[in-house]
Design a protein around this motif. Structure first.
Motif, PDB file in Angstrom:
ATOM      1  N   THR A 261      -9.576 -10.595  -4.272  1.00  0.00           N
ATOM      2  CA  THR A 261      -8.484  -9.699  -5.038  1.00  0.00           C
ATOM      3  C   THR A 261      -8.598  -9.605  -6.453  1.00  0.00           C
ATOM      4  N   ALA A 262      -8.409  -8.536  -6.989  1.00  0.00           N
ATOM      5  CA  ALA A 262      -8.092  -8.330  -8.387  1.00  0.00           C
ATOM      6  C   ALA A 262      -6.834  -7.353  -8.467  1.00  0.00           C
ATOM      7  N   GLY A 263      -6.340  -7.614  -9.771  1.00  0.00           N
ATOM      8  CA  GLY A 263      -5.007  -6.780 -10.055  1.00  0.00           C
ATOM      9  C   GLY A 263      -3.911  -7.541 -10.234  1.00  0.00           C
ATOM     10  N   ASN A 264      -2.761  -6.932 -10.104  1.00  0.00           N
ATOM     11  CA  ASN A 264      -1.484  -7.748 -10.343  1.00  0.00           C
ATOM     12  C   ASN A 264      -1.469  -8.861  -9.190  1.00  0.00           C
ATOM     13  N   LEU A 265      -1.097  -9.808  -9.509  1.00  0.00           N
ATOM     14  CA  LEU A 265      -1.078 -11.114  -8.780  1.00  0.00           C
ATOM     15  C   LEU A 265       0.090 -11.276  -7.737  1.00  0.00           C
ATOM     16  N   GLY A 266       1.030 -10.734  -8.006  1.00  0.00           N
ATOM     17  CA  GLY A 266       2.103 -10.531  -6.743  1.00  0.00           C
ATOM     18  C   GLY A 266       1.782  -9.633  -5.801  1.00  0.00           C
ATOM     19  N   VAL A 267       1.055  -8.506  -6.312  1.00  0.00           N
ATOM     20  CA  VAL A 267       0.678  -7.607  -5.093  1.00  0.00           C
ATOM     21  C   VAL A 267      -0.529  -8.058  -4.421  1.00  0.00           C
ATOM     22  N   SER A 268      -1.360  -8.879  -4.978  1.00  0.00           N
ATOM     23  CA  SER A 268      -2.628  -9.428  -4.346  1.00  0.00           C
ATOM     24  C   SER A 268      -2.089 -10.454  -3.262  1.00  0.00           C
ATOM     25  N   GLN A 269      -1.143 -11.215  -3.867  1.00  0.00           N
ATOM     26  CA  GLN A 269      -0.773 -12.484  -2.855  1.00  0.00           C
ATOM     27  C   GLN A 269       0.172 -11.744  -1.724  1.00  0.00           C
ATOM     28  N   ALA A 270       1.034 -10.628  -2.127  1.00  0.00           N
ATOM     29  CA  ALA A 270       1.705 -10.254  -0.991  1.00  0.00           C
ATOM     30  C   ALA A 270       0.661  -9.371  -0.009  1.00  0.00           C
ATOM     31  N   VAL A 271      -0.280  -8.970  -0.297  1.00  0.00           N
ATOM     32  CA  VAL A 271      -1.368  -8.282   0.537  1.00  0.00           C
ATOM     33  C   VAL A 271      -2.126  -9.414   1.348  1.00  0.00           C
ATOM     34  N   VAL A 272      -2.269 -10.453   0.690  1.00  0.00           N
ATOM     35  CA  VAL A 272      -2.891 -11.533   1.439  1.00  0.00           C
ATOM     36  C   VAL A 272      -2.118 -12.276   2.368  1.00  0.00           C
ATOM     37  N   ASN A 273      -0.687 -12.306   1.936  1.00  0.00           N
ATOM     38  CA  ASN A 273       0.124 -13.030   2.994  1.00  0.00           C
ATOM     39  C   ASN A 273       0.328 -12.152   4.118  1.00  0.00           C
ATOM     40  N   MET A 274       0.348 -10.872   3.926  1.00  0.00           N
ATOM     41  CA  MET A 274       0.446  -9.803   5.138  1.00  0.00           C
ATOM     42  C   MET A 274      -0.767  -9.966   6.103  1.00  0.00           C
ATOM     43  N   LEU A 275      -2.015 -10.059   5.463  1.00  0.00           N
ATOM     44  CA  LEU A 275      -2.833 -10.132   6.159  1.00  0.00           C
ATOM     45  C   LEU A 275      -3.079 -11.576   7.089  1.00  0.00           C
ATOM     46  N   HIS A 276      -2.537 -12.570   6.361  1.00  0.00           N
ATOM     47  CA  HIS A 276      -2.623 -13.764   7.254  1.00  0.00           C
ATOM     48  C   HIS A 276      -1.324 -13.672   8.463  1.00  0.00           C
ATOM     49  N   GLU A 277      -0.355 -13.166   7.967  1.00  0.00           N
ATOM     50  CA  GLU A 277       0.746 -13.273   9.076  1.00  0.00           C
ATOM     51  C   GLU A 277       0.846 -12.278  10.024  1.00  0.00           C
ATOM     52  N   GLY A 278       0.152 -11.032   9.848  1.00  0.00           N
ATOM     53  CA  GLY A 278       0.111 -10.063  10.468  1.00  0.00           C
ATOM     54  C   GLY A 278       0.878  -8.864  10.344  1.00  0.00           C
ATOM     55  N   ILE A 279       0.380  -7.849  10.811  1.00  0.00           N
ATOM     56  CA  ILE A 279       0.829  -6.334  10.499  1.00  0.00           C
ATOM     57  C   ILE A 279       1.135  -5.809  11.862  1.00  0.00           C
ATOM     58  N   ASP A 280       2.315  -5.367  11.959  1.00  0.00           N
ATOM     59  CA  ASP A 280       2.781  -4.781  13.142  1.00  0.00           C
ATOM     60  C   ASP A 280       2.402  -3.474  13.174  1.00  0.00           C
ATOM     61  N   THR A 281       1.388  -3.229  13.964  1.00  0.00           N
ATOM     62  CA  THR A 281       1.015  -1.724  14.154  1.00  0.00           C
ATOM     63  C   THR A 281       1.566  -1.007  15.139  1.00  0.00           C
ATOM     64  N   GLY A 282       2.736  -1.626  15.818  1.00  0.00           N
ATOM     65  CA  GLY A 282       3.268  -0.515  16.925  1.00  0.00           C
ATOM     66  C   GLY A 282       2.938  -1.366  18.362  1.00  0.00           C
TER      67      GLY A 282
END
Lengths: 244, 244
Positions: free
Chosen positions: A49-70
């Protein structure tokens, strides 16, 4: 700032990232920007990841924890393909944007994130993607076998000139190390140590994962050797004969 | 886009600019970005510009036609020193900003211009300045003997690694040609032909002025030779012994 580069080669993937983050140049920290998602013999994915660290970490956490796709909670451990993995990373970026975007806009902060995603699922093709801040993405191909994010320019000329799809991954390591060294030298907000990952096509696991520090013998070979090689190359080119 | 680079060396100045301008990538033209102000045996100044072409041309025209500083009409042909020349260029930038700035702001166009100014007046020191869009400026010194404007990053690593204050101007030509070639190769909005100027300290006239096209034999040596030299340098570096 950040520099990450991924090579998409006939025989494998080579991925390299620095670890420096900065909130202003007077606030510098070390954060790994490389994340591995692995199920032995089943799937192997790397995210940088590159860019804003808060955004990057939020994305990485979401990929770890899972995204509810319905229907279910989807993660990089459950996606059925690399293409779906790229879509899922894009979806994570869009969800973070929906949460953080309005406040960022109000405070005139740029919503800035870009991601490299490389890997393979058993029985399917090895692929390398770049996901943008809008959640859309592109893919590396044999014609353009590398992707870069962050501070990309200093390290691009050597890749433009030398890298090819059939470059051996071990030579690819040389090239990304040279590319990184040029970047480290010209931009202080890109910093050591660096994280390297080499994946051999169809291996379903990393061949090499290595954190490279300033004292690493191979880094020293690149750092000193490349400077000397460049000076030698420059000496070997003749002066213009129209100047005394 | 534009790439201009100026070297401030013990024995002289080397200045190089490309000639490509673009208003969108579908509207590309050739404009010289190098301007010479010379009175033989009395003064020799070179100006190179990057940024918005309208702003650059307005500044250059103002420097030709003269700026009314209250007492007299001052031009680069009349300034008493290089320092005053840099101030005059800065003043021209500020005057264009006063005229164009409000409309630019209303139309959300960036007021974007940067200028390299190098030269010498008889009996005084040779100097090289970079003037910013705010009209303020910095000067090259033996510690940092080069200045760049425009698309600076692709061509910076070779200068960072090799250039020194006591580099011979003929070797400086090699270096700026390599630096330009790296930039041309990685950014299509920087384009041939290129304009080269070499000034020997205390000469009060250009030693060399040369427009270099793609067919120029020395450009060919740089273009092909440097690629080959880089590939050779890369081959000479050993592979990491921790990869099979």
């Amino acid at each position: 700032m950040t520099y990450c580069v991924g090579l998409y080669l006939k025989d494998g993937l080579v991925m390299l990232s620095d670890t420096r983050t900065n909130a202003g140049i007077d606030n510098i920290s070390v954060f790994s920007k490389m994340h591995i998602y692995e199920i032995p013999d089943e799937r192997f994915l790397t995210v940088m990841t590159a860019g804003n660290l808060g955004v990057s970490q939020a994305v990485v956490n979401m990929l770890h924890e899972g995204i509810d796709t319905g229907e279910r909670l989807e993660t990089l451990y459950t996606v059925p393909s690399m293409f779906r993995a790229a879509q899922l990373v894009g979806e994570a970026v869009r969800r973070v944007y929906r949460t953080d975007g309005p406040t960022f806009e109000a405070q005139q902060i740029k919503f800035d994130v870009s991601i490299l995603l490389g890997g393979q699922l058993r029985g399917r093709g090895m692929r390398l993607f770049q996901i943008y801040a809008a959640g859309n993405f592109i893919e590396a191909t044999p014609d353009t076998p590398f992707l870069q994010i962050g501070e990309t320019k200093y390290g691009k000329p050597i890749l433009d000139r030398v890298l090819q799809y059939d470059t051996d991954p071990a030579d690819g390591v040389k090239l990304v190390m040279v590319s990184m060294d040029s970047t480290l030298r010209s931009n202080l907000t890109v910093g050591l140590p660096i994280d390297l990952m080499v994946y051999r096509r169809d291996a379903m696991k990393a061949e090499t994962r290595r954190r490279i520090t300033e004292s690493d013998p191979y880094y020293q070979i690149i750092h000193n050797g490349w400077s000397e090689a460049l000076r030698e190359a420059y000496r070997a080119i003749p002066r213009p004969n129209w100047i005394r």
